[in-house]
Write an enzyme that holds these catalytic residues in place. Structure first.
Site, mmCIF file in Angstrom:
data_model
loop_
_atom_site.group_PDB
_atom_site.id
_atom_site.type_symbol
_atom_site.label_atom_id
_atom_site.label_comp_id
_atom_site.label_asym_id
_atom_site.label_seq_id
_atom_site.Cartn_x
_atom_site.Cartn_y
_atom_site.Cartn_z
ATOM 1 N N TRP A 30 52.407 60.633 75.312
ATOM 2 C CA TRP A 30 51.246 61.135 75.597
ATOM 3 C C TRP A 30 51.004 62.871 76.055
ATOM 4 O O TRP A 30 50.275 63.385 76.095
ATOM 5 C CB TRP A 30 50.394 60.354 76.715
ATOM 6 C CG TRP A 30 51.374 60.070 77.681
ATOM 7 C CD1 TRP A 30 52.018 58.874 77.845
ATOM 8 C CD2 TRP A 30 51.524 60.899 78.886
ATOM 9 N NE1 TRP A 30 52.700 58.874 79.241
ATOM 10 C CE2 TRP A 30 52.607 60.051 79.767
ATOM 11 C CE3 TRP A 30 51.316 62.316 79.284
ATOM 12 C CZ2 TRP A 30 53.150 60.565 80.986
ATOM 13 C CZ3 TRP A 30 51.967 62.625 80.417
ATOM 14 C CH2 TRP A 30 52.908 62.051 81.280
ATOM 15 N N ASN A 31 52.335 63.306 76.214
ATOM 16 C CA ASN A 31 52.291 64.828 76.766
ATOM 17 C C ASN A 31 51.911 65.763 75.877
ATOM 18 O O ASN A 31 51.139 66.731 76.323
ATOM 19 C CB ASN A 31 53.648 64.862 77.682
ATOM 20 C CG ASN A 31 54.714 64.930 76.583
ATOM 21 O OD1 ASN A 31 54.718 64.160 75.664
ATOM 22 N ND2 ASN A 31 55.735 65.737 76.964
ATOM 23 N N LYS B 82 52.158 56.073 65.371
ATOM 24 C CA LYS B 82 51.647 55.394 66.713
ATOM 25 C C LYS B 82 51.556 56.284 67.835
ATOM 26 O O LYS B 82 52.885 56.693 68.312
ATOM 27 C CB LYS B 82 52.585 53.917 67.080
ATOM 28 C CG LYS B 82 51.719 53.000 67.853
ATOM 29 C CD LYS B 82 52.705 52.290 68.741
ATOM 30 C CE LYS B 82 52.858 52.890 70.060
ATOM 31 N NZ LYS B 82 51.584 53.246 70.923
ATOM 32 N N GLY C 186 59.974 59.548 73.564
ATOM 33 C CA GLY C 186 59.286 59.001 74.667
ATOM 34 C C GLY C 186 60.214 58.629 75.703
ATOM 35 O O GLY C 186 61.243 59.512 75.852
ATOM 36 N N GLY C 187 60.111 57.701 76.659
ATOM 37 C CA GLY C 187 61.149 57.718 77.862
ATOM 38 C C GLY C 187 62.300 56.991 77.268
ATOM 39 O O GLY C 187 62.451 56.310 76.299
ATOM 40 N N GLU D 100 64.343 61.041 71.003
ATOM 41 C CA GLU D 100 64.053 62.027 71.651
ATOM 42 C C GLU D 100 63.595 61.532 73.038
ATOM 43 O O GLU D 100 62.434 60.961 73.090
ATOM 44 C CB GLU D 100 62.910 62.835 71.266
ATOM 45 C CG GLU D 100 63.230 63.541 69.694
ATOM 46 C CD GLU D 100 64.482 64.463 69.740
ATOM 47 O OE1 GLU D 100 64.723 64.951 70.905
ATOM 48 O OE2 GLU D 100 65.050 64.786 68.878
ATOM 49 N N LEU D 101 64.568 61.713 73.955
ATOM 50 C CA LEU D 101 63.983 61.027 75.192
ATOM 51 C C LEU D 101 63.869 61.686 76.385
ATOM 52 O O LEU D 101 63.481 63.155 76.279
ATOM 53 C CB LEU D 101 65.006 59.873 75.415
ATOM 54 C CG LEU D 101 65.496 59.144 74.133
ATOM 55 C CD1 LEU D 101 66.678 57.941 74.574
ATOM 56 C CD2 LEU D 101 64.327 58.286 73.861
ATOM 57 N N CYS E 246 59.308 67.048 78.697
ATOM 58 C CA CYS E 246 60.662 66.315 78.684
ATOM 59 C C CYS E 246 61.681 67.435 79.127
ATOM 60 O O CYS E 246 62.748 67.031 79.944
ATOM 61 C CB CYS E 246 60.897 65.665 77.281
ATOM 62 S SG CYS E 246 60.819 67.090 75.767
ATOM 63 N N GLU F 183 63.555 60.720 86.363
ATOM 64 C CA GLU F 183 62.719 61.633 85.980
ATOM 65 C C GLU F 183 61.645 61.510 86.592
ATOM 66 O O GLU F 183 60.860 60.263 86.730
ATOM 67 C CB GLU F 183 62.638 61.556 84.225
ATOM 68 C CG GLU F 183 61.659 62.572 83.603
ATOM 69 C CD GLU F 183 61.747 62.173 81.994
ATOM 70 O OE1 GLU F 183 61.612 60.819 81.713
ATOM 71 O OE2 GLU F 183 61.574 63.063 81.420
HETATM 72 P P1 NAD Z 1 56.975 55.745 76.609
HETATM 73 O O1 NAD Z 1 58.417 55.501 76.217
HETATM 74 O O2 NAD Z 1 56.519 54.961 77.686
HETATM 75 O O3 NAD Z 1 56.190 55.764 75.461
HETATM 76 C C1 NAD Z 1 56.247 56.456 74.438
HETATM 77 C C2 NAD Z 1 55.679 56.011 72.993
HETATM 78 O O4 NAD Z 1 56.565 54.802 72.850
HETATM 79 C C3 NAD Z 1 54.350 55.451 73.411
HETATM 80 O O5 NAD Z 1 53.570 55.531 72.244
HETATM 81 C C4 NAD Z 1 54.464 53.873 73.668
HETATM 82 O O6 NAD Z 1 53.333 53.228 73.286
HETATM 83 C C5 NAD Z 1 55.662 53.457 72.796
HETATM 84 N N1 NAD Z 1 56.531 52.448 73.101
HETATM 85 C C6 NAD Z 1 56.914 52.093 74.618
HETATM 86 N N2 NAD Z 1 57.753 51.230 74.423
HETATM 87 C C7 NAD Z 1 57.792 50.726 73.033
HETATM 88 C C8 NAD Z 1 58.679 49.596 72.427
HETATM 89 N N3 NAD Z 1 59.273 48.951 73.183
HETATM 90 N N4 NAD Z 1 58.704 49.704 71.128
HETATM 91 C C9 NAD Z 1 57.782 50.718 70.578
HETATM 92 N N5 NAD Z 1 57.274 51.628 70.979
HETATM 93 C C10 NAD Z 1 57.065 51.683 72.339
HETATM 94 O O7 NAD Z 1 57.089 57.307 77.161
HETATM 95 P P2 NAD Z 1 55.729 58.143 77.705
HETATM 96 O O8 NAD Z 1 55.444 57.573 78.989
HETATM 97 O O9 NAD Z 1 54.716 58.080 76.688
HETATM 98 O O10 NAD Z 1 56.282 59.611 77.550
HETATM 99 C C11 NAD Z 1 56.908 60.118 78.746
HETATM 100 C C12 NAD Z 1 58.380 60.137 78.312
HETATM 101 O O11 NAD Z 1 58.789 60.776 77.119
HETATM 102 C C13 NAD Z 1 59.407 61.035 79.271
HETATM 103 O O12 NAD Z 1 60.482 60.289 79.550
HETATM 104 C C14 NAD Z 1 59.375 62.040 78.429
HETATM 105 O O13 NAD Z 1 60.591 62.996 79.025
HETATM 106 C C15 NAD Z 1 59.755 61.835 77.047
HETATM 107 N N6 NAD Z 1 59.397 62.928 76.298
HETATM 108 C C16 NAD Z 1 60.669 63.243 75.316
HETATM 109 C C17 NAD Z 1 60.435 64.472 74.635
HETATM 110 C C18 NAD Z 1 61.486 64.672 73.819
HETATM 111 O O14 NAD Z 1 61.471 65.447 72.839
HETATM 112 N N7 NAD Z 1 62.945 64.727 74.266
HETATM 113 C C19 NAD Z 1 59.287 64.960 74.576
HETATM 114 C C20 NAD Z 1 58.153 64.515 75.131
HETATM 115 C C21 NAD Z 1 58.153 63.331 75.936
#
Ligand code: NAD
Length: 473
Positions: free
Chosen positions: A134-135, A158, A211-212, A233-234, A267, A368
């Site tokens: 979402w960021n 998604k 994501g995370g 990318e985490l 991130c 984090e």
């Molecule tokens: P999140 O992992 O909760 O969700 C990210 C996405 O994944 C969302 O669309 C969510 O619905 C989906 N998702 C979650 N669990 C899933 C699963 N089991 N199967 C399939 N899809 C799933 O992360 P967030 O809270 O939306 O974002 C914050 C995190 O993202 C932070 O940890 C941040 O560091 C990371 N991030 C990383 C980068 C990068 O490029 N390394 C960039 C931006 C954000």
């Protein structure tokens, strides 16, 4: 009534829009349509320069709607308008960049070892899933969608359940700009439900996730079970390092921008500040003074430096993170609370927070926060710095401030991070690979290889022999 996601403007708590959650039946139908589009739309067979032309048109069409997209993004996740414009610019640049890569990318003729010609071609996977956080929605969406389309795939995108509004706009714009129907479709809903179903779907042949780390691990596991590639990318807990010989004022400005830009919801936020012991108090005081003067405000206010956090539940998470830092014995040097002014009452605001007095192995220094929370740590010498800075599961980025080129080189090579910034911070361009070491990710997005993530190499041999093949040589 189908289940809905409600987008709430975190600056004022008001509802912005609702979108329907995708059901499993709808997901199945979307995957079928995507395969049909992949096979019948002519996209994958299209000559690269013609496919590139469509990508250029998508970039132009995004540009035409830049202002409204930036405003929608601002309402959806509360980032200051200027930052949201920057994200739309980044998306435009990404489509143009991958249009260029699409029409110029070459494959190789490999050294033959007999009477045949051998070479490689790149083939798309077919249907790929792109899952984003979402960021920075439109920016992250473009980083996946543009190279995936450029490689000839159909994409199921998604977005996060917390920022569902930009992805459907991107799909609409792409279609109107000339992308064949159903090559880019949007799947909406929570990660653990529809996100997991998308990754597990037998029709999905590759997944690209940002994501995370916890979600990334679950997705990596599911992809491993299916034997499909997953680009991950985490998260990060990036060290931002100030040596005693650093050019002090630019270093302090970068430290503050590196953590409090985007309210820390980045991130690559420089969330661990390492200061050489001899200058620890001076630099820390400067950082805290500057943090106290950060202009908090509504995202569309002129001159605002920090808006709200992206959602109320995320603000609660950040508050809990700081509360735990207190119980670990951390000293809260500034912030550590929601702002007291009534102007901020209705929004998900949190003050820029600086903490010190903790061991580098404490949970506060290891996990984090993904919010405006900086932890400061002193270091004695290079060995002590490397021990502490590398003493984390993450390895996304780091910043090093020193006037010594040799030290910058030594430290830059020794630190475990996918991106190293020397006398600068948070630079990121679509032409340069991006990704993490250790728990911060698998694979590299961006750059020319960012397109190859979404393609598989096929090796081809053309026989040149004059004699019939023998059974045994
Ligand atoms: P999140 O992992 O909760 O969700 C990210 C996405 O994944 C969302 O669309 C969510 O619905 C989906 N998702 C979650 N669990 C899933 C699963 N089991 N199967 C399939 N899809 C799933 O992360 P967030 O809270 O939306 O974002 C914050 C995190 O993202 C932070 O940890 C941040 O560091 C990371 N991030 C990383 C980068 C990068 O490029 N390394 C960039 C931006 C954000």
């Amino acid at each position: 009534m189908p289940e809905q996601l409600i987008s709430i403007n975190p600056a004022n708590g008001k509802e912005v829009a609702r979108v329907a959650v995708t059901t499993i039946d709808e997901l199945n139908a979307a995957v079928d349509r995507a395969w049909q589009a992949f096979y019948t739309s002519g996209w994958r067979e299209m000559l690269p320069h013609k496919r590139a032309r469509v990508l250029y048109l998508i970039a132009d069409a995004i540009e035409k709607e830049k202002d409204s997209l930036a405003r929608l993004q601002m309402q959806d996740n509360g980032k200051p308008l200027g930052e949201c414009r920057g994200m739309v610019d980044s998306a435009i640049g990404t489509f143009r960049y991958y249009a260029g890569v699409c029409e110029t990318l070459e494959s190789s003729v490999t050294p033959s070892r007999s009477d045949y010609l051998s070479f490689t071609v790149l083939e798309p996977f077919g249907v790929v899933a792109a899952i984003t956080p979402w960021n920075s929605p439109i920016m992250n969406d473009a980083t996946k969608v543009a190279p995936a389309l450029a490689a000839g795939n159909a994409v199921l995108l998604k977005p996060s359940e917390d920022s569902p509004l930009l992805a459907p706009e991107l799909a609409r714009i792409a279609r109107e700009a000339g992308l064949p129907e159903h090559l880019l479709q949007v799947v909406q809903g929570r990660g653990a439900d529809i996100g997991a179903a998308l990754v597990a779907h037998p029709g999905v042949r590759m997944v690209s996730f940002t994501g995370g780390t916890v979600s990334g691990r679950a997705i990596g596991r599911a992809a491993g079970e299916k034997l499909i590639p997953a680009a991950l990318e985490l998260g990060g807990k990036s060290p931002h390092i100030v040596f005693a010989d650093a050019d002090r004022d630019p270093a302090v400005a970068a430290v503050v921008a590196g953590i409090f830009g985007s309210a820390g919801q980045s991130c690559v936020a420089g969330s661990r500040l390492f200061i050489e012991a001899a200058i620890y108090d001076d630099v820390l005081n400067q950082v805290v003074e500057r943090a106290r003067t950060i202009k908090l405000g509504m995202p569309d206010e002129a001159g605002v430096e920090m808006g709200p956090l992206a959602s109320f539940h995320h603000r609660d998470r950040v508050m809990a993170f700081v509360d735990r830092a207190r119980t670990e014995g951390g000293r809260i040097l500034c912030g550590g609370a929601v702002p007291s002014e009534s102007a901020f009452d209705k929004g998900a605001f949190y003050l820029p927070t600086v903490i010190d007095g903790l061991d580098f192995e404490s949970a506060t220094c290891q996990e984090e926060a993904f919010g405006p929370v900086l932890v400061a740590l002193p270091f004695k010498d290079e060995a002590d710095l490397i021990r502490q800075a590398n003493g984390t599961a993450f390895g996304l980025a780091c910043g090093i401030w020193t006037e010594s080129f040799k030290r910058a080189w030594r430290m830059g090579r020794a630190l475990e991070a996918g991106s190293v910034w020397i006398n600068t911070y948070k630079q990121s361009v679509t032409s340069t690979p991006f990704g993490g070491f250790k728990n911060s990710g698998v694979g590299r997005e961006k750059g020319i290889d960012g397109l190859k993530l979404y393609a598989q190499v096929k090796s081809m041999y053309v026989g040149l022999h004059d004699q019939p093949m023998a059974i045994a040589k």
